[in-house]
Every structure is written in structure tokens, then in C-alpha cells.
Design a protein around this motif. Structure first.
Motif, PDB file in Angstrom:
ATOM      1  N   PRO A 288       0.799  -1.243   0.000  1.00  0.00           N
ATOM      2  CA  PRO A 288       0.000   0.000   0.000  1.00  0.00           C
ATOM      3  C   PRO A 288       0.822   1.278   0.000  1.00  0.00           C
ATOM      4  O   PRO A 288       0.269   2.366  -0.193  1.00  0.00           O
ATOM      5  N   MET A 289       2.121   1.193   0.241  1.00  0.00           N
ATOM      6  CA  MET A 289       2.981   2.383   0.241  1.00  0.00           C
ATOM      7  C   MET A 289       4.394   1.955  -0.130  1.00  0.00           C
ATOM      8  O   MET A 289       4.664   0.761  -0.295  1.00  0.00           O
ATOM      9  N   GLN A 290       5.285   2.934  -0.275  1.00  0.00           N
ATOM     10  CA  GLN A 290       6.668   2.610  -0.628  1.00  0.00           C
ATOM     11  C   GLN A 290       7.274   1.684   0.414  1.00  0.00           C
ATOM     12  O   GLN A 290       7.092   1.860   1.616  1.00  0.00           O
ATOM     13  N   VAL A 291       8.001   0.708  -0.060  1.00  0.00           N
ATOM     14  CA  VAL A 291       8.621  -0.279   0.812  1.00  0.00           C
ATOM     15  C   VAL A 291       9.917   0.285   1.388  1.00  0.00           C
ATOM     16  O   VAL A 291      10.726   0.873   0.663  1.00  0.00           O
ATOM     17  N   ILE A 292      10.098   0.139   2.691  1.00  0.00           N
ATOM     18  CA  ILE A 292      11.331   0.602   3.327  1.00  0.00           C
ATOM     19  C   ILE A 292      12.519  -0.138   2.724  1.00  0.00           C
ATOM     20  O   ILE A 292      12.511  -1.354   2.596  1.00  0.00           O
ATOM     21  N   GLY A 293      13.528   0.617   2.348  1.00  0.00           N
ATOM     22  CA  GLY A 293      14.700   0.015   1.733  1.00  0.00           C
ATOM     23  C   GLY A 293      14.600  -0.097   0.232  1.00  0.00           C
ATOM     24  O   GLY A 293      15.541  -0.538  -0.424  1.00  0.00           O
ATOM     25  N   GLY A 294      13.467   0.295  -0.337  1.00  0.00           N
ATOM     26  CA  GLY A 294      13.292   0.241  -1.784  1.00  0.00           C
ATOM     27  C   GLY A 294      12.925   1.604  -2.328  1.00  0.00           C
ATOM     28  O   GLY A 294      12.877   2.599  -1.604  1.00  0.00           O
ATOM     29  N   PHE A 295      12.640   1.648  -3.628  1.00  0.00           N
ATOM     30  CA  PHE A 295      12.305   2.909  -4.278  1.00  0.00           C
ATOM     31  C   PHE A 295      10.871   2.914  -4.809  1.00  0.00           C
ATOM     32  O   PHE A 295      10.485   3.802  -5.563  1.00  0.00           O
ATOM     33  N   SER A 296      10.092   1.918  -4.440  1.00  0.00           N
ATOM     34  CA  SER A 296       8.737   1.813  -4.978  1.00  0.00           C
ATOM     35  C   SER A 296       7.843   1.123  -3.964  1.00  0.00           C
ATOM     36  O   SER A 296       8.258   0.805  -2.844  1.00  0.00           O
ATOM     37  N   GLU A 297       6.592   0.870  -4.379  1.00  0.00           N
ATOM     38  CA  GLU A 297       5.636   0.188  -3.503  1.00  0.00           C
ATOM     39  C   GLU A 297       5.689  -1.324  -3.662  1.00  0.00           C
ATOM     40  O   GLU A 297       4.856  -2.036  -3.095  1.00  0.00           O
ATOM     41  N   TYR A 298       6.640  -1.825  -4.411  1.00  0.00           N
ATOM     42  CA  TYR A 298       6.761  -3.277  -4.603  1.00  0.00           C
ATOM     43  C   TYR A 298       7.781  -3.867  -3.636  1.00  0.00           C
ATOM     44  O   TYR A 298       8.899  -3.354  -3.496  1.00  0.00           O
ATOM     45  N   GLU A 299       7.362  -4.956  -2.977  1.00  0.00           N
ATOM     46  CA  GLU A 299       8.288  -5.753  -2.180  1.00  0.00           C
ATOM     47  C   GLU A 299       8.708  -6.945  -3.030  1.00  0.00           C
ATOM     48  O   GLU A 299       7.862  -7.663  -3.564  1.00  0.00           O
ATOM     49  N   PHE A 300       9.991  -7.135  -3.164  1.00  0.00           N
ATOM     50  CA  PHE A 300      10.508  -8.236  -3.977  1.00  0.00           C
ATOM     51  C   PHE A 300      10.872  -9.403  -3.059  1.00  0.00           C
ATOM     52  O   PHE A 300      11.749  -9.286  -2.202  1.00  0.00           O
ATOM     53  N   ILE A 301      10.150 -10.502  -3.236  1.00  0.00           N
ATOM     54  CA  ILE A 301      10.302 -11.691  -2.404  1.00  0.00           C
ATOM     55  C   ILE A 301      10.870 -12.805  -3.267  1.00  0.00           C
ATOM     56  O   ILE A 301      10.351 -13.079  -4.358  1.00  0.00           O
ATOM     57  N   ALA A 302      11.905 -13.452  -2.789  1.00  0.00           N
ATOM     58  CA  ALA A 302      12.565 -14.486  -3.585  1.00  0.00           C
ATOM     59  C   ALA A 302      12.632 -15.798  -2.812  1.00  0.00           C
ATOM     60  O   ALA A 302      12.803 -15.817  -1.589  1.00  0.00           O
ATOM     61  N   VAL A 303      12.494 -16.897  -3.548  1.00  0.00           N
ATOM     62  CA  VAL A 303      12.627 -18.241  -2.978  1.00  0.00           C
ATOM     63  C   VAL A 303      13.373 -19.123  -3.972  1.00  0.00           C
ATOM     64  O   VAL A 303      13.406 -18.845  -5.175  1.00  0.00           O
ATOM     65  N   LEU A 329      23.772  -2.267  -6.221  1.00  0.00           N
ATOM     66  CA  LEU A 329      24.240  -0.887  -6.148  1.00  0.00           C
ATOM     67  C   LEU A 329      23.960  -0.165  -7.456  1.00  0.00           C
ATOM     68  O   LEU A 329      24.335  -0.622  -8.535  1.00  0.00           O
ATOM     69  N   ASN A 330      23.283   0.969  -7.361  1.00  0.00           N
ATOM     70  CA  ASN A 330      23.097   1.845  -8.513  1.00  0.00           C
ATOM     71  C   ASN A 330      23.261   3.287  -8.043  1.00  0.00           C
ATOM     72  O   ASN A 330      23.560   3.530  -6.860  1.00  0.00           O
ATOM     73  N   LYS A 331      23.070   4.216  -8.930  1.00  0.00           N
ATOM     74  CA  LYS A 331      23.313   5.614  -8.572  1.00  0.00           C
ATOM     75  C   LYS A 331      22.410   6.060  -7.431  1.00  0.00           C
ATOM     76  O   LYS A 331      22.858   6.722  -6.484  1.00  0.00           O
ATOM     77  N   GLN A 332      21.135   5.677  -7.484  1.00  0.00           N
ATOM     78  CA  GLN A 332      20.202   6.103  -6.448  1.00  0.00           C
ATOM     79  C   GLN A 332      20.604   5.572  -5.078  1.00  0.00           C
ATOM     80  O   GLN A 332      20.585   6.294  -4.073  1.00  0.00           O
ATOM     81  N   MET A 333      20.988   4.289  -5.028  1.00  0.00           N
ATOM     82  CA  MET A 333      21.394   3.715  -3.751  1.00  0.00           C
ATOM     83  C   MET A 333      22.706   4.327  -3.276  1.00  0.00           C
ATOM     84  O   MET A 333      22.897   4.571  -2.082  1.00  0.00           O
ATOM     85  N   THR A 334      23.607   4.587  -4.204  1.00  0.00           N
ATOM     86  CA  THR A 334      24.872   5.229  -3.847  1.00  0.00           C
ATOM     87  C   THR A 334      24.624   6.582  -3.191  1.00  0.00           C
ATOM     88  O   THR A 334      25.215   6.908  -2.165  1.00  0.00           O
ATOM     89  N   GLU A 335      23.749   7.371  -3.779  1.00  0.00           N
ATOM     90  CA  GLU A 335      23.439   8.690  -3.235  1.00  0.00           C
ATOM     91  C   GLU A 335      22.746   8.578  -1.890  1.00  0.00           C
ATOM     92  O   GLU A 335      23.016   9.354  -0.966  1.00  0.00           O
ATOM     93  N   ARG A 336      21.853   7.621  -1.767  1.00  0.00           N
ATOM     94  CA  ARG A 336      21.126   7.460  -0.505  1.00  0.00           C
ATOM     95  C   ARG A 336      22.095   7.077   0.620  1.00  0.00           C
ATOM     96  O   ARG A 336      22.019   7.617   1.725  1.00  0.00           O
ATOM     97  N   LEU A 337      23.002   6.155   0.349  1.00  0.00           N
ATOM     98  CA  LEU A 337      23.925   5.689   1.382  1.00  0.00           C
ATOM     99  C   LEU A 337      24.967   6.738   1.745  1.00  0.00           C
ATOM    100  O   LEU A 337      25.472   6.745   2.864  1.00  0.00           O
ATOM    101  N   SER A 338      25.304   7.608   0.802  1.00  0.00           N
ATOM    102  CA  SER A 338      26.316   8.629   1.080  1.00  0.00           C
ATOM    103  C   SER A 338      25.682   9.970   1.448  1.00  0.00           C
ATOM    104  O   SER A 338      26.412  10.937   1.717  1.00  0.00           O
TER     105      SER A 338
END
Length: 721
Positions: A288-303, A329-338
Motif C-alpha cells: 500500500p505504500m513505498q517499501v522501506i529500503g526500496g524505491f517503490s511500492e513493490y516488495e521483492f520476495i525471492a525463494v 548498487l546503482n546511482k540512487q542507492m549510492t546517493e542514498r547511502l552517502s
């Protein structure tokens, strides 16, 4: 006990337990909201299980969202055998505790056999927090968590809280932006596709940004990506995944079978895929809202799905293992972490990819400056590995610029380019900030004489045997430029010892080393840590001062002999006024100085003084940075005779403090009326002036205009505009 954890696992009451658990038990007994019922051990996992009745203060208007939480709840506090070096975990006794509607949960307890959902009491490292704060604070934290739960304060509206997984089977690195692009461009609301991936280790996978197809490298394997962009799932993950049918709460689960059929029918390669025991499945679940740690409202679940291709097994009963998805790692994550998301970033041209340049380049890349154009006509030699950013022997023999691009490409997709060419042969330089790390005077003068650098540039060097770093950042429209900034900085040596020490420093002869092949390349003995210290300053200068009107000079003192001397100096360098050129010579004068002299021309009597600055014949530049006006000037309405009082003393001090870099380079006088054309007396003075330098600047300033005359040659020739 019915409908509780006690139905599922055997618990054996303990009358005695190790002494190390006593502080925890005492803290529970002292807590006003907790009463110990019994203490157990269990085949569930080794350690101590403390059965507690927890008193919860329910709000007068009822529990938030009518959650099934009672004023008296029973919990188990589980302390592992490595207590107190690990924090206890809280387990819900009731099997029907409403975990599917609760954020801040863990799925499992680390380093144990426990796979149940349990409260996430602290977003950081709970073990470090517990060791520092102790069991009393831990019991209070448990009370606070349940209080926040019933009052609806667990959710901070900062994003959808995902479950923290423990005891997982691995992790997979994914570029979420790539998957989001697939979702947004797909024709239907739900879908599936087969993507390429690599297995990087026993528990590590990397999803590649490419569609899977036959004939790819043998190391590239298929994985399945499924999504549903229509249905929003608000419930939290409330149970572990054991079989594929446990995924049915997610609408996109229905597309997994479609993806497997594609692998079997369209992409099947027997030699390559028959040995594939587990299939990586990635599900995009819309929240229903942006997922913490992501850039969108999608949660990516893997098995990992245990399924053999071309078998007739029903996937619903196939085993699955949870794999944690990690944002690549991409530009957006790089900027967020720094912490540089809000800093606008222009492309960067790096001139020189040696020890200093390589570190500056990578520091900038890690801040989100992902478009860099790297220039260096040099290769990595063995001795470079001592101080270069690259330390792999495999890099020896490769161009420095190319190696730096490879290093950036290893981190994330970027728009960088490498150029193995002589800097002086560059015909076109991409638009952007140019950072000169060459420590070459030739490079400095090239950057001033060529017009391919349009934007302000930054030049950085190391002096005083590594104890001083100097970075010069040009002002708006390259005014002041690097050369004029240096000259301006020289003047500060009259009052500041650190600058005078820099200008008068003589490098010891035993600091000179000849290295390389077939050349005499001089370098200084300097450790990598010192170079890294100086390099670390430059990105911050770029972030902070890239839109300044004035130039910025930064002196970084790193005294490895006396660390208490370390400090940083920032100087603003004002722009220059460009006077009309004479015989190809460009005349630059400090703006405030020129304004001051212009005011003298408005006085009732003429005035005169000497010019202080530099004459650089390699770029035909005269830079005027100061003046000295003798107190014994003989001033009249239509004439002035320049005096001598204090002149020799001032010039002597200038020579000593700047090592002769600033000199007496000319004279000026004013006319109180008319224009700046020379009088007969001026012309005679020009003819009598003895010149022993490349040139001598004579300036006449009137209320209406300024004229410059350059006297040069043995015959005292002078030229004007």
C-alpha cells in the motif's frame, strides 16, 4: 495448552539454570508488567525459555485496528546459549496471535532452529544494543513494543515495513529499477518472464539486467520473475515458506507455473539445465505504500524452488527456501547511502588517474557522480600498487584510465568513459566539471590556453613532502581561473606562515627517486594513507562550492609527524577584472584593487604606485594582485612624482615571504581629467625606464578610461592597445 506453542514443541520445566541467566531473570521479576510463570528448556532449540505473563495497558477506545491482543498475553523470552552476547528473543505463545497485521516482525531467530514470527524490537543490531543497555532496558523495550502495538504507533508512515528474515538460505542481488521497468512496460497487469542470473557462491545469486535466451554463456542461468501490479496486499508475511503452496497469499504466485513452462518449452537446453536443482523465483508484491529500503511500492520476495525441469511434479508440494533480496548498487542507492541525494551532480572530467586522481575519482563515484570521463596516457606499473586505488597485480600493464572505468563498472552501471591519450591532444572535452590531478605545470598552462574547458575547473596538488594539500576551485565563468587564484594566494604569504612555508619549501635531494622504464619520473616518498587524506577533501569541495561566485582555495594540512597540527583552511578568491590586452598580453587585475585605483582618479590630485604580481610569458599573462603607494609621493593637479619611502623594505619582504614568486612588475598613475593617453612627461618616463624582465606594465587611469603600456626589450620599446 491448546492453540499455543506448547502444543507444537516439548518444553521441560527447569528448577535450576546457569548463573549467567540470573541478571535476566531478576530484571523480569523487577519489571512491573512481567510475571514469570515457569522456566523451560526445549527440543525446539538450545537455551533458556522463560514463560512470562505480560500485562498490557489497553487504550480506553480499544486496541488499534481491533487487533486480537488481550490485556494479559503470554510470551516466551528465549535466551540462547551465547547469552549475554546475544539478545533474547520474544516468542508469541498463542498460535493465532495476529502477526499478519503487525509490522516490525522477524521471521525466525538467528542461529537457532526457531522459524516462528517474533517482534523486531530494534531496527539496528539488537545484540549490540542489548549488550550496551542490559536486561532491565530490554524488558522495558518489550513493554514499549507491545504498548506501541495496541496504540497503533509501530508504524511511522515512513514506508511499508518488511519482515526481517533469519536463518535464510542465501541472498540475491537485484537491480530493482530493472524489474520495475519490466512491470511498467508489460502489456498486462500480471505477468511472468525469464531473466538471466548468475550463481556467485553457495548462498549468493546475482540477477542480471537481461532477458534469458538460449546460447548465453554457460554461467548464465534462468530465473523466473512474476508480478501483479493490480492487487495491493496490505497483510504482512505471517508464516515461513516451506512449500510452494505457502506462496498462494500473493496473487502473482499463479504466474510461477507459466514461467516454468516457458523455461521448459522455449529456453530449455538439456546439457545446461538438467543439473539445475533449484529454480530462483522472484515475486513482485504490491504494497500500500513505498517499501522501506526500496524505491517503490513493490516488495521483492525471492525463494529457491526445488523442482527438476521436464518432471511431472506438482509444484504446489515442492519445497521452497527463502532467499533475501538485496538491492544491487546503482546511482540512487549510492546517493542514498552517502547522503548526497539532494546534491545536483554534473559529469566529471578527471585529468590524471594516478594515486591522487584515482582516489578522488572513486570517492566521487561512490557519492553518485557516475558519469566520469577519465584521461591518462600512462599504465599501471608495479610501484603504483603501493599508492594507487587499484591494488591488484593483474592491473599491471593496463592503462590507468581504463582500470578506473573497470573499477566503476564493477560497482554499478555508469556512463563513464576512459581515454588513453595525451591530455594535450584532447580536441573535445565533454561538458562538466574538470578536475586536474596531474600535478603538471604543462597541464595547468594547457587548461588556461585552450578553450575546450568551458566550466570552472578544480586543480589539486600535494606539497611539503605530503604535509600540505592544495585545491583550487575556479569561480563563476572560470573567473578567477587557476593561475590567477595561485597568484592571489601568494599574497597571503605576507601574513600567513603556512603559505609562506609552502612557497619557500625546498624538497630534499634524497627525496628524489627515478622510477619507470626508460624515463626519469620524479616522485616523493609518501604513504597511501596520507594521499587518501588529501583526496578525501576534494569531493566535499565539489559538493559545497560548485556554484560559488568566487574562487575557493583549500589548504589541507596533514602533519603525520605531529597529528595535532592537522587543520583545514578555506579562502575565497575574488574575481579579476580583464583589462584590454596589449600586443597579445592579457592583463588581469584583482577586482577590488582595480576599483580602489579607479577611485584615486576621481581625486583632485594625481596619485601613483607600484604594481605587484606575476608575469607569465608562457601564456602571456600579467596578473596584478596588489599595489604599494609610497607615502612620500609628490602629488599635484596635473602631475605626480612617485616616492621611494618603504618601497625597498616592502619588496624585500615580498621576496622573502613568497620566494620571489610575487614581484614588482610595473607602475600606475592617475589622471584627474581627460583620458588615459600619456602626456609628454609620461612618454619620456617610458623611454627612460630600464627593463630587465620579460615586460614592465605601465598603467594610466583616468575617470573615463584605463590604458596599459608594456615596456620590453633593451631599446625600451613600449606598446599599447
Amino acid at each position: 495448552m491448546q492453540n499455543t506453542i506448547f502444543e507444537c514443541y516439548e518444553f521441560h520445566e527447569l528448577k535450576e539454570y546457569p548463573e549467567k541467566y540470573m541478571p535476566l531473570i531478576e530484571s523480569i521479576n523487577e519489571n512491573y508488567s512481567m510475571d514469570i510463570i515457569k522456566i523451560y528448556e526445549s527440543n525446539l532449540s538450545e537455551g533458556l525459555f522463560i514463560h512470562i505473563k505480560l500485562k498490557i495497558s489497553i487504550p480506553t477506545n480499544g486496541v488499534y485496528r481491533e487487533l486480537d491482543v488481550n490485556p494479559n498475553e503470554e510470551i516466551l523470552m528465549y535466551a540462547r546459549t551465547d547469552y549475554p552476547f546475544s539478545a533474547p528473543a520474544i516468542l508469541f505463545v498463542r498460535n493465532d496471535f495476529p502477526v499478519d497485521r503487525i509490522p516490525h516482525l522477524n521471521n525466525g531467530v538467528p542461529d537457532s532452529n526457531i522459524q516462528m514470527m517474533n517482534p523486531c524490537l530494534y531496527r539496528g543490531d539488537i545484540n549490540e544494543w542489548f549488550y550496551e543497555n542490559g536486561p532491565m532496558a530490554f524488558c522495558d523495550r518489550v513493554n514499549d513494543w507491545f504498548s506501541d502495538l495496541v496504540n497503533g504507533e509501530l508504524i511511522n508512515d515512513d514506508g511499508f515495513e518488511t519482515v526481517r528474515y533469519e536463518n535464510i538460505s542465501g541472498f540475491v542481488e537485484i537491480d530493482f529499477d530493472y524489474l520495475l521497468n519490466i512491470i511498467s512496460t508489460y502489456k498486462q497487469d500480471c505477468g511472468d518472464c525469464v531473466i538471466g542470473m548468475k550463481k556467485k557462491g553457495e548462498q549468493c545469486f546475482e540477477v542480471l539486467n537481461l532477458q534469458y535466451d538460449k546460447g548465453l554463456d554457460k554461467n548464465i542461468l534462468p530465473c523466473i520473475f512474476v508480478f501483479d501490479r493490480k492487487n495491493v496486499i496490505s497483510d504482512y508475511i505471517s508464516q515461513p515458506f516451506y512449500k510452494e503452496k505457502d506462496l498462494k497469499n500473493f496473487p502473482c504466485e499463479s504466474r510461477i507455473q507459466h514461467g516454468i513452462r516457458k523455461m521448459e518449452n522455449k529456453f530449455y537446453e538439456r546439457k545446461k539445465l538438467d543439473e539445475l536443482k533449484d529454480i530462483l523465483i522472484i515475486m513482485a508484491v504490491k504494497r500500500p505504500m513505498q517499501v522501506i529500503g526500496g524505491f517503490s511500492e513493490y516488495e521483492f520476495i525471492a525463494v529457491l524452488l526445488s523442482y527438476k525441469l521436464k518432471s511431472s511434479a506438482d509444484i504446489k508440494n515442492c519445497l521452497v527456501q527463502k532467499v533475501v533480496t538485496i538491492q544491487s548498487l546503482n546511482k540512487q542507492m549510492t546517493e542514498r547511502l552517502s547522503g548526497t541525494e539532494n546534491i545536483s551532480k554534473r559529469p566529471i572530467n578527471i585529468l590524471g588517474c594516478g594515486a591522487l586522481g584515482s582516489k578522488i575519482s572513486m570517492n566521487l563515484a561512490r557519492m553518485g557522480y557516475t558519469e566520469q570521463h577519465l584521461y591518462d596516457k600512462d599504465i599501471i606499473l608495479p610501484h603504483n600498487l603501493v599508492r594507487h586505488y587499484v591494488s591488484k597485480r593483474a592491473a599491471i600493464g593496463f592503462p590507468k584510465a581504463r582500470i578506473m572505468k573497470i573499477e566503476m563498472d564493477c560497482m554499478f552501471t555508469n556512463n563513464s568513459s576512459s581515454h588513453f591519450e595525451n591530455i594535450f591532444d584532447i580536441e573535445i572535452l565533454p561538458d562538466g566539471l574538470t578536475v586536474d590531478c596531474t600535478a603538471s605545470k604543462r597541464s595547468l598552462f594547457w587548461s588556461l590556453s585552450r578553450e575546450i574547458i568551458k566550466s570552472p575547473m578544480l586543480r589539486t596538488e600535494i606539497y611539503l613532502g605530503g604535509k600540505m594539500g592544495l585545491s583550487l576551485f575556479e569561480g563563476k565563468n572560470r573567473n578567477p581561473d587557476i593561475y590567477d587564484m595561485q597568484v592571489s594566494l601568494y599574497l597571503k604569504a605576507l601574513k600567513e606562515d603556512i603559505i609562506s612555508k609552502w612557497l619557500t619549501y625546498k624538497q630534499p635531494e634524497d627525496m628524489r627517486y627515478h622510477i619507470g622504464f626508460g624515463c626519469n619520473s620524479d616522485t616523493m616518498v609518501l604513504d597511501d594513507a596520507t594521499i587518501s587524506n588529501h583526496a578525501s577533501v576534494v569531493p566535499h569541495l565539489i559538493n559545497k562550492y560548485k556554484v560559488e561566485e568566487n574562487g575557493i582555495a583549500c589548504i589541507n594540512i596533514f602533519d603525520f609527524d605531529n597529528l595535532s597540527n592537522n587543520r583545514l583552511y578555506i579562502y575565497e578568491i575574488e574575481p579579476m577584472v580583464f583589462l584590454s590586452s596589449v600586443d597579445g598580453w592579457h592583463i588581469h587585475i584583482k577586482r577590488s584593487l582595480y576599483q580602489k585605483i579607479k577611485e584615486y582618479s576621481k581625486e583632485g590630485t594625481e596619485n601613483a604606485g607600484i604594481w605587484i604580481g606575476c608575469i607569465e610569458k608562457r601564456i602571456k599573462r600579467i596578473t596584478v594582485i596588489d599595489t604599494f603607494i609610497p607615502k612620500d609621493n609628490k602629488r599635484d593637479t596635473n602631475s605626480v612624482v612617485i616616492g621611494k619611502e618603504g618601497v625597498k623594505e616592502y619588496i624585500r619582504s615580498l621576496n622573502e615571504r613568497t620566494n620571489g614568486l610575487l614581484r614588482y612588475i610595473g607602475e600606475w598613475h592617475t589622471h584627474t581629467s581627460g583620458n588615459a593617453s600619456p602626456s609628454q612627461r609620461d612618454i619620456k618616463s617610458f623611454e627612460e625606464t630600464k627593463v630587465s624582465t620579460d615586460g614592465f606594465l605601465m598603467t594610466i587611469i583616468s575617470p573615463t578610461n584605463t590604458q596599459n603600456y608594456i615596456i620590453k626589450g633593451k631599446n625600451n620599446e613600449y606598446k599599447r592597445l
